[in-house]
Motif scaffolding. Sequence first.
Motif, mmCIF file in Angstrom:
data_model
loop_
_atom_site.group_PDB
_atom_site.id
_atom_site.type_symbol
_atom_site.label_atom_id
_atom_site.label_comp_id
_atom_site.label_asym_id
_atom_site.label_seq_id
_atom_site.Cartn_x
_atom_site.Cartn_y
_atom_site.Cartn_z
ATOM 1 N N ASP A 114 0.761 -1.341 -0.206
ATOM 2 C CA ASP A 114 0.063 0.067 -0.130
ATOM 3 C C ASP A 114 0.843 1.185 -0.013
ATOM 4 O OD1 ASP A 114 -2.382 -1.356 -0.070
ATOM 5 O OD2 ASP A 114 -2.817 -1.056 2.001
ATOM 6 N N LEU A 115 2.199 1.149 0.567
ATOM 7 C CA LEU A 115 3.179 2.198 0.192
ATOM 8 C C LEU A 115 3.193 2.826 -1.229
ATOM 9 C CD1 LEU A 115 5.779 0.942 2.572
ATOM 10 C CD2 LEU A 115 4.133 2.642 3.269
ATOM 11 N N SER A 116 3.574 3.873 -1.322
ATOM 12 C CA SER A 116 3.585 4.383 -2.723
ATOM 13 C C SER A 116 4.707 3.808 -3.328
ATOM 14 C CB SER A 116 3.958 5.900 -2.698
ATOM 15 O OG SER A 116 5.106 5.861 -2.217
ATOM 16 N N ALA A 117 4.971 3.457 -4.787
ATOM 17 C CA ALA A 117 5.796 2.937 -5.564
ATOM 18 C C ALA A 117 7.301 3.504 -5.088
ATOM 19 C CB ALA A 117 5.747 2.869 -6.816
ATOM 20 N N ALA A 118 7.519 4.795 -4.959
ATOM 21 C CA ALA A 118 8.566 5.250 -4.540
ATOM 22 C C ALA A 118 9.037 5.032 -3.078
ATOM 23 C CB ALA A 118 8.499 6.988 -4.842
ATOM 24 N N ARG A 119 8.177 4.943 -2.335
ATOM 25 C CA ARG A 119 8.677 4.438 -0.902
ATOM 26 C C ARG A 119 9.052 3.061 -0.853
ATOM 27 N NH1 ARG A 119 11.200 5.101 3.319
ATOM 28 N NH2 ARG A 119 10.413 4.515 5.221
ATOM 29 N N GLN A 120 8.296 2.137 -1.565
ATOM 30 C CA GLN A 120 8.719 0.908 -1.792
ATOM 31 C C GLN A 120 10.353 0.436 -2.348
ATOM 32 O OE1 GLN A 120 6.114 -1.751 -3.388
ATOM 33 N NE2 GLN A 120 4.131 -0.578 -3.086
ATOM 34 N N LYS A 121 10.370 1.590 -3.290
ATOM 35 C CA LYS A 121 11.824 1.384 -3.994
ATOM 36 C C LYS A 121 12.755 2.099 -2.896
ATOM 37 C CE LYS A 121 13.490 4.617 -6.408
ATOM 38 N NZ LYS A 121 13.980 5.885 -7.135
ATOM 39 N N ASP A 122 12.420 3.065 -2.236
ATOM 40 C CA ASP A 122 13.338 3.735 -1.266
ATOM 41 C C ASP A 122 13.812 2.683 -0.331
ATOM 42 O OD1 ASP A 122 13.676 5.903 -2.648
ATOM 43 O OD2 ASP A 122 12.183 6.982 -1.344
ATOM 44 N N ILE A 123 12.888 1.892 0.187
ATOM 45 C CA ILE A 123 13.238 0.755 1.281
ATOM 46 C C ILE A 123 13.786 -0.381 0.811
ATOM 47 C CG2 ILE A 123 12.098 -1.032 2.578
ATOM 48 C CD1 ILE A 123 9.633 0.988 3.209
ATOM 49 N N LEU A 124 13.563 -0.649 -0.536
ATOM 50 C CA LEU A 124 14.305 -2.041 -1.420
ATOM 51 C C LEU A 124 15.661 -1.586 -1.587
ATOM 52 C CD1 LEU A 124 11.307 -3.410 -3.407
ATOM 53 C CD2 LEU A 124 12.157 -4.137 -1.094
ATOM 54 N N TYR A 126 17.589 0.825 -0.085
ATOM 55 C CA TYR A 126 18.409 0.821 1.139
ATOM 56 C C TYR A 126 18.821 -0.573 1.409
ATOM 57 C CZ TYR A 126 19.761 2.026 5.799
ATOM 58 O OH TYR A 126 20.703 1.894 6.841
ATOM 59 N N LEU A 127 17.754 -1.345 1.656
ATOM 60 C CA LEU A 127 18.076 -2.885 2.167
ATOM 61 C C LEU A 127 19.073 -3.530 1.004
ATOM 62 C CD1 LEU A 127 14.816 -3.931 3.452
ATOM 63 C CD2 LEU A 127 16.478 -3.088 4.747
ATOM 64 N N SER A 128 19.193 -3.131 -0.005
ATOM 65 C CA SER A 128 19.992 -3.807 -1.055
ATOM 66 C C SER A 128 21.196 -3.519 -0.806
ATOM 67 C CB SER A 128 19.770 -3.588 -2.426
ATOM 68 O OG SER A 128 19.891 -2.398 -2.635
ATOM 69 N N TYR A 129 21.750 -2.300 -0.203
ATOM 70 C CA TYR A 129 23.086 -2.028 -0.198
ATOM 71 C C TYR A 129 23.763 -2.481 1.190
ATOM 72 C CZ TYR A 129 22.592 1.446 -3.873
ATOM 73 O OH TYR A 129 22.665 1.836 -5.056
ATOM 74 N N LEU A 130 22.873 -2.955 2.287
ATOM 75 C CA LEU A 130 23.370 -3.644 3.585
ATOM 76 C C LEU A 130 24.372 -4.904 3.184
ATOM 77 C CD1 LEU A 130 20.180 -2.893 5.670
ATOM 78 C CD2 LEU A 130 22.188 -1.361 5.488
#
Length: 157
Positions: A114-124, A126-130
């Motif tokens: 339900d989050l905006s596509a941009a917010r989902q992208k930001d989360i994914l 960020y997590l991809s760099y960990l």
Amino acid sequence: MEHSFKAKIYKVGINWAVDVPAAISEKMRPEKGYIRIKGQINGFSFIQTLVPVKNGPYRLFVNYIMMNGGKTALNEVATFAIVQNETPLKQIYPMSELLAKALESNKLSAEFYDLSAARQKDILKYLSYLKTEQTMLKNIDKVIVQLKNKVKNTRIP
């Protein structure tokens, strides 16, 4: 279809930019006003987004990496080749298994989508760099807390 043009790099506030000819941007499909592209500046590859400008052409912001890779500078004319980026965001930043499991076990998958596509992208993104699983789990816990509390636009870290 690839589109080529030459443009002088200028400064807008603190950012470097070029204007994309209207004849080119009109052939592309915007998503919520923006146009995701892949391209080259003087042969150096980049992925970027064209930004709409009120009463003006679409603008392409040129960052330091692009300037350095394209061996160009402010007030110089650079050669650009761009094409619309059709790659779905989900393929660029795929969902990690750890996040998927955490969302499922907390019954928060629907809230995440339900989050905006941009917010989902930001989360994914960020997590991809960990790098470590421990850091990933710590940050996934923060996402879970935010989703439980219905916080939609807070930074993860």
